[in-house]
Design an enzyme around this catalytic site. Structure first.
Site, short mmCIF file in Angstrom:
data_model
loop_
_atom_site.label_atom_id
_atom_site.label_comp_id
_atom_site.label_asym_id
_atom_site.label_seq_id
_atom_site.Cartn_x
_atom_site.Cartn_y
_atom_site.Cartn_z
N PHE A 139 -8.35 43.49 36.65
CA PHE A 139 -8.39 42.54 37.76
C PHE A 139 -8.71 43.34 39.02
CE2 PHE A 139 -6.23 40.02 41.09
CZ PHE A 139 -6.55 38.71 40.75
N LEU A 141 -9.34 43.54 42.62
CA LEU A 141 -9.21 42.91 43.94
C LEU A 141 -9.12 43.98 45.03
CD1 LEU A 141 -8.67 40.36 45.72
CD2 LEU A 141 -6.23 40.70 45.24
N THR A 142 -8.17 44.91 44.86
CA THR A 142 -7.88 45.90 45.90
C THR A 142 -9.07 46.83 46.14
OG1 THR A 142 -5.52 45.84 45.49
CG2 THR A 142 -6.39 47.88 46.43
N TRP A 172 -7.29 51.44 42.57
CA TRP A 172 -5.98 51.16 41.97
C TRP A 172 -6.05 50.01 40.98
CZ3 TRP A 172 -3.17 55.07 42.01
CH2 TRP A 172 -3.08 55.91 43.13
N LEU A 257 -2.03 36.61 41.60
CA LEU A 257 -0.98 37.53 42.07
C LEU A 257 0.39 36.87 41.96
CD1 LEU A 257 -2.42 39.38 45.23
CD2 LEU A 257 -2.53 40.04 42.84
N ASN A 258 0.45 35.56 42.22
CA ASN A 258 1.75 34.87 42.07
C ASN A 258 2.31 35.08 40.67
OD1 ASN A 258 1.61 33.82 44.66
ND2 ASN A 258 0.76 31.86 44.00
N ARG A 261 3.43 38.77 40.30
CA ARG A 261 4.63 39.04 41.10
C ARG A 261 5.86 38.43 40.43
NH1 ARG A 261 1.84 37.43 46.96
NH2 ARG A 261 0.76 39.41 47.26
N GLU A 381 1.05 44.54 44.21
CA GLU A 381 1.39 43.10 44.22
C GLU A 381 2.13 42.69 45.49
OE1 GLU A 381 -0.08 41.56 42.08
OE2 GLU A 381 -0.28 42.84 40.34
P1 TGC Z 1 -4.99 33.82 54.38
O1 TGC Z 1 -6.22 34.64 54.49
O2 TGC Z 1 -4.62 33.04 55.57
O3 TGC Z 1 -5.02 32.77 53.17
C1 TGC Z 1 -6.02 32.80 52.32
C2 TGC Z 1 -5.86 31.64 51.38
O4 TGC Z 1 -4.99 32.05 50.35
C3 TGC Z 1 -3.91 31.12 50.27
N1 TGC Z 1 -2.73 31.90 49.89
C4 TGC Z 1 -2.15 31.72 48.69
N2 TGC Z 1 -2.43 30.91 47.67
C5 TGC Z 1 -1.65 31.00 46.59
N3 TGC Z 1 -0.61 31.85 46.50
C6 TGC Z 1 -0.30 32.69 47.50
N4 TGC Z 1 0.70 33.55 47.37
C7 TGC Z 1 -1.08 32.65 48.66
N5 TGC Z 1 -1.08 33.34 49.82
C8 TGC Z 1 -2.09 32.85 50.55
C9 TGC Z 1 -3.81 30.52 51.64
O5 TGC Z 1 -3.15 29.30 51.59
C10 TGC Z 1 -5.26 30.37 52.00
O6 TGC Z 1 -5.78 29.28 51.25
P2 TGC Z 1 -6.96 28.40 51.87
O7 TGC Z 1 -7.28 27.41 50.81
O8 TGC Z 1 -6.40 27.80 53.12
O9 TGC Z 1 -8.08 29.34 52.16
O10 TGC Z 1 -3.93 34.75 53.94
P3 TGC Z 1 -2.43 34.57 54.26
O11 TGC Z 1 -2.25 34.75 55.77
O12 TGC Z 1 -1.90 33.32 53.68
O13 TGC Z 1 -1.86 35.80 53.50
C11 TGC Z 1 -1.74 37.01 54.15
C12 TGC Z 1 -1.02 37.92 53.16
C13 TGC Z 1 -0.78 39.24 53.87
C14 TGC Z 1 0.30 37.29 52.74
C15 TGC Z 1 -1.89 38.13 51.94
O14 TGC Z 1 -3.09 38.70 52.34
C16 TGC Z 1 -1.22 38.99 50.90
O15 TGC Z 1 -0.46 38.52 50.05
N6 TGC Z 1 -1.52 40.31 50.90
C17 TGC Z 1 -1.05 41.21 49.86
C18 TGC Z 1 -2.08 41.28 48.80
C19 TGC Z 1 -1.60 42.07 47.61
O16 TGC Z 1 -0.60 41.76 47.01
N7 TGC Z 1 -2.40 43.07 47.26
C20 TGC Z 1 -2.08 43.92 46.14
C21 TGC Z 1 -2.80 43.42 44.91
S1 TGC Z 1 -2.33 44.38 43.57
C22 TGC Z 1 -3.79 44.69 42.87
O17 TGC Z 1 -4.83 44.26 43.22
C23 TGC Z 1 -3.74 45.56 41.74
S2 TGC Z 1 -3.69 44.59 40.37
C24 TGC Z 1 -2.56 45.40 39.45
C25 TGC Z 1 -3.23 46.50 38.70
O18 TGC Z 1 -4.44 46.43 38.46
O19 TGC Z 1 -2.49 47.45 38.28
#
Ligand code: TGC
Length: 401
Positions: A139, A141-142, A172, A257-258, A261, A381
């Site tokens: 997956f 994304l990052t 990652w 991600l949900n 997590r 995550e």
């Molecule tokens: P924003 O840009 O305003 O919202 C974008 C759209 O996303 C929706 N949304 C969600 N939908 C479902 N579940 C969630 N938990 C959601 N969070 C946001 C939101 O409603 C909006 O939808 P739409 O239709 O209006 O466009 O973003 P935000 O301000 O809501 O979120 C900001 C923030 C910081 C919470 C978000 O960017 C975040 O969660 N950042 C952390 C990302 C993260 O966890 N990155 C690590 C990923 S781990 C990985 O990739 C490695 S995979 C594991 C591996 O390979 O080992």
């Protein structure tokens, strides 16, 4: 005078009758995962961690056990409930976070993306093989500049006739160098968002496609028995049907991600339980100043605090699981669980190490390995800070990102 035998440490999960809160089917999954962890992972994990070796041959065994994409229905998936899936995550992570991470990346991220957003043809092509452990997914994304703000993504996909062409870089990414298919998230021109508008879209990229390169990241001091990679995407040319039709915007990857997590909420408590078990065993079998170290008040205070957080964490995970089964689990609730479980598991690992004394820094005990792994789990995550800010926003209505 011979010293009388010291009392054996009781089983932690017998302190509260947690199993009484589970259905028979849930207990079956729990027992199956516990047996798998004890028989297939624990005997080899210290050696694999030391040698930074990922034991690929276990993947079909995880598939045969039904653990891969087990919360999904159809396409060879087990159709299990959220609590059953959580219990499997807990038992696997009690052995090592790397193996819970494997199940998460394959099932919660890659397979969930295909199941949630894929066409029927995409599901038929990939999901049965992934459920069986014959095919591996990742997956992507990052990106290298950081994982907390996926909205800053720079990877692009552009149309070229009937084809898509992807350029960019990811970092990652678990399993990428072993994977058969990568779910790659990229920025795409999208006029429905106005002139010059763009949307994040998902693509299924067979990893044999020219221009796709995955390189394992070396020098990790955490998650050493699993694989995380850099990915380069250089003019990766894909047919039109590589696009996941059902995801448009960041809510697509966030939906996956949900799922991941949620698994961590349970999994981190497995690592915590393992650390507490090691500390408890040592407390009753090691003597200092002429008595078991567990007979000292300071040790008992530590053990009591650790037990408190393991039990609270598992009960919270169960509550979130029941909400998820009712379709009522919110992202903010998942943030409570992820933040709490990983933060407390790390504290428990650190406390357990103090009870183990000098031997606690060796591979004779699982505690330093869990502590090192949990540093990764704390970061991926969504970091602690991201989840604090999600909760801050939920409480205040004010966005502090
Ligand atoms: P924003 O840009 O305003 O919202 C974008 C759209 O996303 C929706 N949304 C969600 N939908 C479902 N579940 C969630 N938990 C959601 N969070 C946001 C939101 O409603 C909006 O939808 P739409 O239709 O209006 O466009 O973003 P935000 O301000 O809501 O979120 C900001 C923030 C910081 C919470 C978000 O960017 C975040 O969660 N950042 C952390 C990302 C993260 O966890 N990155 C690590 C990923 S781990 C990985 O990739 C490695 S995979 C594991 C591996 O390979 O080992």
């Amino acid at each position: 005078m011979t010293t009388p035998p010291l009392p054996r440490a009781p089983r932690i999960d017998a302190v509260f009758d947690f199993d009484a809160l589970l259905s028979e089917e849930e207990r079956d999954w729990q027992q199956k995962a516990r047996a798998f962890a004890q028989e297939r992972i624990l005997p080899i994990i210290e050696d694999d961690f030391e040698k930074a070796h990922f034991r690929r041959e276990l993947i079909p065994e995880l598939g045969a056990a039904g653990f891969l994409g087990m919360h999904l229905s159809g396409y060879g998936c087990a159709g299990a409930g959220a609590v059953s899936y959580g219990l499997v995550c807990l038992e696997l992570e009690a052995a090592d976070s790397g193996w819970r991470t494997f199940v998460s990346v394959q099932g919660s991220l890659a397979m969930s993306a295909i199941a949630k957003y894929g066409s029927e043809e995409q599901k038929q092509r990939w999901l049965p093989g992934m459920a069986a452990g014959e095919l591996v997914g990742c997956f992507a994304l990052t990106e290298p500049q950081g994982g907390s703000d996926p909205a800053a993504m720079t990877t692009t996909a552009r149309r070229d006739g009937d084809a898509w062409v992807i350029d960019g870089a990811k970092r990652w990414i678990g399993l990428a160098s072993l994977a058969d298919v990568a779910v790659v998230w990229a920025r795409v021109d999208d006029p429905s968002f106005g002139e010059g508008g763009q949307a994040v879209r998902g693509f299924l990229v067979p990893t044999a496609t020219p221009g796709f390169t995955a390189t394992p990241i070396a020098g990790k001091l955490s998650m050493r028995a699993s694989v995380q990679c850099d990915i380069a995407l250089e003019g990766v040319r894909l047919p039109a049907d590589a696009l996941l039709p059902g995801a448009r915007g960041l809510s697509g990857p966030f939906g996956c991600l949900n799922e991941a997590r949620y698994g961590i909420v349970w999994g981190a408590m497995g690592a915590a339980r393992s650390c507490l078990e090691a500390a408890l065993e040592r407390s009753t079998t090691r003597e200092v100043f002429g008595k078991p170290i567990g007979a000292n008040q300071l040790t008992q205070a530590k053990l009591a605090d650790m037990l408190l957080e393991v039990e609270k964490g598992i009960l919270l995970a169960l509550h979130l699981g029941r909400l998820k089964e009712r379709g009522a689990l919110t992202p903010a609730q998942i943030s409570v669980g992820k933040l709490n479980s990983v933060r407390e598991a790390l504290e428990i690992a650190h406390q357990a190490r103090t009870i183990l004394g000098g031997d606690g820094i060796t591979g004779a005990f699982p505690v330093m390995r869990h502590a090192a792994n949990l540093e990764s789990v704390r970061t991926y995550e969504g970091t602690d800070e991201i989840h604090q800010l999600v909760l801050g926003r939920a409480l205040t209505g004010l966005n502090a990102f």
